[in-house]
Design an enzyme around this catalytic site. Structure first.
Site, short mmCIF file in Angstrom:
data_model
loop_
_atom_site.label_atom_id
_atom_site.label_comp_id
_atom_site.label_asym_id
_atom_site.label_seq_id
_atom_site.Cartn_x
_atom_site.Cartn_y
_atom_site.Cartn_z
N LYS A 1 -32.91 27.22 -29.75
CA LYS A 1 -32.77 26.19 -28.71
C LYS A 1 -34.15 25.66 -28.34
O LYS A 1 -35.11 26.42 -28.23
CB LYS A 1 -32.05 26.75 -27.48
CG LYS A 1 -32.65 28.00 -26.94
CD LYS A 1 -31.75 28.66 -25.92
CE LYS A 1 -32.31 30.02 -25.54
NZ LYS A 1 -31.44 30.84 -24.76
N ARG B 1 -16.92 31.92 -23.04
CA ARG B 1 -17.96 32.70 -23.71
C ARG B 1 -17.75 34.20 -23.53
O ARG B 1 -18.08 34.99 -24.38
CB ARG B 1 -19.30 32.27 -23.12
CG ARG B 1 -20.46 32.99 -23.67
CD ARG B 1 -21.69 32.37 -23.08
NE ARG B 1 -22.83 33.18 -23.37
CZ ARG B 1 -24.03 32.68 -23.59
NH1 ARG B 1 -24.23 31.39 -23.53
NH2 ARG B 1 -25.03 33.47 -23.85
N ARG C 1 -19.35 27.06 -22.85
CA ARG C 1 -18.99 27.38 -24.24
C ARG C 1 -17.51 27.70 -24.32
O ARG C 1 -16.95 28.32 -23.43
CB ARG C 1 -19.81 28.60 -24.67
CG ARG C 1 -19.70 28.99 -26.13
CD ARG C 1 -20.55 28.11 -26.97
NE ARG C 1 -20.58 28.51 -28.36
CZ ARG C 1 -21.50 29.31 -28.89
NH1 ARG C 1 -22.44 29.83 -28.13
NH2 ARG C 1 -21.47 29.61 -30.18
N PHE D 1 -18.81 22.12 -32.63
CA PHE D 1 -19.91 22.18 -33.57
C PHE D 1 -19.76 23.24 -34.66
O PHE D 1 -20.64 23.40 -35.49
CB PHE D 1 -21.26 22.30 -32.87
CG PHE D 1 -21.28 23.26 -31.70
CD1 PHE D 1 -21.24 24.61 -31.89
CD2 PHE D 1 -21.36 22.76 -30.40
CE1 PHE D 1 -21.29 25.48 -30.83
CE2 PHE D 1 -21.40 23.62 -29.31
CZ PHE D 1 -21.36 25.00 -29.52
N GLU E 1 -18.59 23.33 -26.97
CA GLU E 1 -19.05 23.34 -25.57
C GLU E 1 -18.27 22.24 -24.85
O GLU E 1 -18.15 21.13 -25.38
CB GLU E 1 -20.56 23.04 -25.57
CG GLU E 1 -21.21 23.08 -24.23
CD GLU E 1 -21.95 24.39 -23.93
OE1 GLU E 1 -21.83 25.38 -24.68
OE2 GLU E 1 -22.65 24.42 -22.91
N LYS F 1 -28.14 19.87 -27.27
CA LYS F 1 -27.75 21.09 -26.56
C LYS F 1 -27.04 20.64 -25.29
O LYS F 1 -27.68 20.18 -24.34
CB LYS F 1 -28.97 21.95 -26.24
CG LYS F 1 -28.57 23.27 -25.59
CD LYS F 1 -29.78 24.17 -25.41
CE LYS F 1 -29.39 25.58 -25.02
NZ LYS F 1 -28.52 25.68 -23.87
N GLU G 1 -28.78 19.32 -33.25
CA GLU G 1 -27.65 18.81 -32.46
C GLU G 1 -28.09 18.78 -31.00
O GLU G 1 -29.01 19.50 -30.61
CB GLU G 1 -26.44 19.77 -32.57
CG GLU G 1 -25.90 19.90 -33.96
CD GLU G 1 -24.93 21.09 -34.10
OE1 GLU G 1 -24.64 21.76 -33.09
OE2 GLU G 1 -24.47 21.33 -35.22
N ARG H 1 -27.56 37.03 -31.68
CA ARG H 1 -28.56 36.13 -31.10
C ARG H 1 -29.79 36.24 -31.98
O ARG H 1 -30.67 37.06 -31.76
CB ARG H 1 -28.88 36.57 -29.67
CG ARG H 1 -29.77 35.58 -28.93
CD ARG H 1 -30.24 36.13 -27.62
NE ARG H 1 -29.20 36.19 -26.60
CZ ARG H 1 -28.74 35.16 -25.92
NH1 ARG H 1 -29.23 33.96 -26.15
NH2 ARG H 1 -27.81 35.30 -25.02
P1 AMP Z 1 -28.60 29.45 -23.90
O1 AMP Z 1 -27.36 29.62 -23.07
O2 AMP Z 1 -29.71 28.74 -23.24
O3 AMP Z 1 -28.98 30.76 -24.59
O4 AMP Z 1 -28.22 28.47 -25.13
C1 AMP Z 1 -27.16 28.73 -26.00
C2 AMP Z 1 -25.94 28.02 -25.49
O5 AMP Z 1 -26.08 26.61 -25.63
C3 AMP Z 1 -24.71 28.30 -26.31
O6 AMP Z 1 -24.11 29.51 -25.94
C4 AMP Z 1 -23.81 27.13 -25.96
O7 AMP Z 1 -23.08 27.42 -24.79
C5 AMP Z 1 -24.78 26.03 -25.62
N1 AMP Z 1 -24.77 24.91 -26.55
C6 AMP Z 1 -24.85 23.62 -26.16
N2 AMP Z 1 -24.86 22.80 -27.22
C7 AMP Z 1 -24.76 23.56 -28.33
C8 AMP Z 1 -24.73 23.29 -29.73
N3 AMP Z 1 -24.80 22.04 -30.20
N4 AMP Z 1 -24.63 24.34 -30.57
C9 AMP Z 1 -24.58 25.61 -30.09
N5 AMP Z 1 -24.62 25.92 -28.78
C10 AMP Z 1 -24.71 24.92 -27.90
#
Ligand code: AMP
Length: 546
Positions: free
Chosen positions: A411, A266, A251, A334, A295, A246, A244, A405
């Site tokens: 990601k 979040r 969030r 999502f 998101e 990102k 998907e 996590r």
């Molecule tokens: P990070 O903040 O870099 O750890 O990445 C995880 C965050 O990406 C999640 O907490 C979401 O806020 C965001 N996110 C964006 N798109 C998505 C998606 N398609 N699925 C899950 N999380 C997503």
């Protein structure tokens, strides 16, 4: 239970260093404590007053605490502040100051655990013009009836930092031990209830219920999180994946039951009032009672904007031409956790996704399922071209794990930039890391070599590095102010970041988004750190690329 007994238990636990022994000690208490006190005991032991799903706050910071204590010991607030400054640990200072006062006390009421809790609730709920005064009076009452050791833990509770090393994991182990419940059952119930107090209570009074727990509307659960990883590695392990976009937004968790709807951040704070447009869109699109995960992104002239830009634009919206600055907030959903009262988190992701597409008429994030590295690679580049941060890879046959996590969500995004900065101070860590520096204060320099704070960094530092850093910095402390210490600024960190943002919060005028410790640059001294001038250049380069 008397509050004194609680404080004595905390003091006993604070001296235990083995996690196992700590869980044993807690398990013993869980077995003997009356059921009606157990939830509060569990939350208090972790330094929490409210369940984790609640964003309620005591609204009582250190400054008010010092004021309350000063009143109780008959001194000026400055006297308390200077004592805290020279010790760094508010709990011990309160204990010491109450001990000095003790000889003068003739009467005091015994504090009860549940009464302390009830008074905390009234502090949190007090509203209006006189609320601060009321909270202050409650704190004065509590401190004036507290013995020194009670004062130690009372003040730490007020500041919601127990520093006795009791974290989530220890409490879960203790519940499991005390009531003979498998660790997975405790874990699962905790994910759905998001309140260890309630988990412990069910374990004690109705253990069979732990297997049937449901996520409750309007009690948000923690969000599932992602790790960094690679397309190739994920395909090797799982064969087939969902990909998907990102989204670079914020969030949310959306809850809807009948006409009632709420949205949480979040951090599980309720945002319903600040995001009415998003709530309206989701309410209209959800054809069932649901809890969904997603998101929210900002769209300007059809293009996604970095969320920071959104917040800035929203703040200035009255000064600019509305026609030119049309910012639309759009949800992308999502995952689905609950549908019509049924908790879905244990279903495989592919099935949850199917339900999600059935119950939402709009806003479901597009998804591609593939086993081809080339296809996913192409999807990744298309996602970047469209202004997203990258892609998320998700394993298809796995449950939704609140708060986890793990390696089920990965990601994929471009490498972050790094920057060299001087370390000017730190904040003490929490829990097990209370005797270590937890987060570090970083500065760049101006043209005269003056240091200007720009960021803090806490992520990316493993336990071994934390202890190396403690040894390195402990002799560099030049001042302490509450939880913060200042260092001789002669150590340089290389720090990764995702984006450089303009900021009024830091003297440098910039802030780092997602700062992450990369390494100690012991080959550099403070004269070689980033200058404001090169920050300006970085900033304009970055925005050109956008
Ligand atoms: P990070 O903040 O870099 O750890 O990445 C995880 C965050 O990406 C999640 O907490 C979401 O806020 C965001 N996110 C964006 N798109 C998505 C998606 N398609 N699925 C899950 N999380 C997503």
């Amino acid at each position: 239970m008397r509050f004194l007994e609680f404080a004595e238990i905390c003091s006993r636990i604070e001296k235990i260093s083995s996690r196992l022994a700590m869980a044993d000690a807690l398990a013993g208490v869980f077995q003997t404590i009356p059921a009606e006190e157990l939830s509060v005991f569990v939350r208090f032991a972790r330094g929490r007053i409210f369940p984790d799903w609640s964003a309620e706050k005591l609204m009582f910071g250190p400054s008010l605490l010092y004021e309350a204590l000063a009143y109780v010991i008959g001194k000026k607030k400055e006297y308390v502040i200077s004592a805290v400054n020279s010790s760094g640990d508010t709990g011990s200072v309160v204990e010491g100051l109450l001990a000095k006062r003790e000889q003068m006390m003739f009467f005091s009421e015994e504090l009860e655990l549940m009464d302390v809790h009830a008074r905390f609730l009234s502090m949190a709920q007090s509203q209006g013009r006189r609320s601060q005064q009321e909270r202050l009076r409650t704190a004065q009452y509590l401190l004036s009836n507290a013995s020194p050791i009670e004062g130690r833990y009372l003040s730490r509770l007020i500041l919601e930092e127990m520093r006795i090393g009791v974290g989530e994991g220890v409490v879960k182990d203790a519940v499991s031990k005390a009531f003979g419940i498998p660790a997975e059952t405790v874990e699962h119930a905790h994910q759905a209830l998001n309140d260890l107090g309630e988990v412990a209570l069910l374990a004690k009074t109705a253990p069979e219920e732990l297997l049937k727990v449901h996520i409750t509307p309007f009690k948000p659960v923690k969000m599932m999180l992602a790790q960094a990883g690679s397309i190739k590695g994920m395909l090797e392990t799982h064969g087939m994946l969902a990909a998907e976009n990102k989204y670079d937004g914020s969030r949310f968790q959306f809850h809807k039951t009948g006409d009632k709807a709420a949205i949480y951040s979040r951090r599980l704070e309720e945002m319903t009032e600040s995001l009415p447009d998003v709530v309206a869109k989701l309410s209209a699109a959800a054809t069932h009672d649901v809890i969904i995960d997603g998101e929210v992104i900002a769209i300007l002239n059809g293009k996604p904007m970095p969320f920071q830009t959104v917040l800035r634009r929203i703040r200035r919206k009255h000064d600019i031409d509305a026609a030119q600055e049309q910012i639309e907030l759009r949800p992308c959903v999502f995952d689905i956790l609950v549908c019509d009262g049924k908790t879905l988190i244990d279903l495989p992701f592919s099935e949850r996704r199917k339900i999600l597409t059935e119950v939402m008429t709009d806003y479901v994030a597009p998804q591609m399922v593939s086993s081809s590295a080339d296809e996913i690679e192409a999807y990744y580049h298309a996602a970047l071209d469209a202004g997203n941060e990258g892609i998320m890879l998700k394993v298809l046959d796995t449950p939704y794990l609140p708060g986890n996590r793990g390696k089920l969500w990965i990601k994929i995004k471009p490498e972050v930039d790094t920057i060299d900065l001087a370390v000017t101070g730190a904040e003490w860590g929490e829990g097990k890391r209370a005797k270590m520096f937890g987060s570090f204060i970083l500065a760049c320099q101006d043209e005269n070599g003056e240091l200007l704070e720009i960021s803090r960094v806490a992520t990316g530092i493993d336990d071994a590095m934390l202890s190396t850093l403690y040894d390195l910095f402990k002799d560099r402390v030049v001042a302490e102010h509450g939880k913060t210490v200042s260092f001789e600024p002669d150590v340089v960190f290389e720090v990764g970041y995702a984006e450089l943002q303009r900021s009024t919060n830091y003297p440098a005028g910039y802030a780092l988004r997602f700062p992450r410790f990369v390494r100690l640059r012991d080959d550099k001294d403070a004269g070689e750190i980033e200058t404001i001038e090169s920050l300006h250049r970085r900033y304009s380069m970055q925005n050109k690329e956008e």
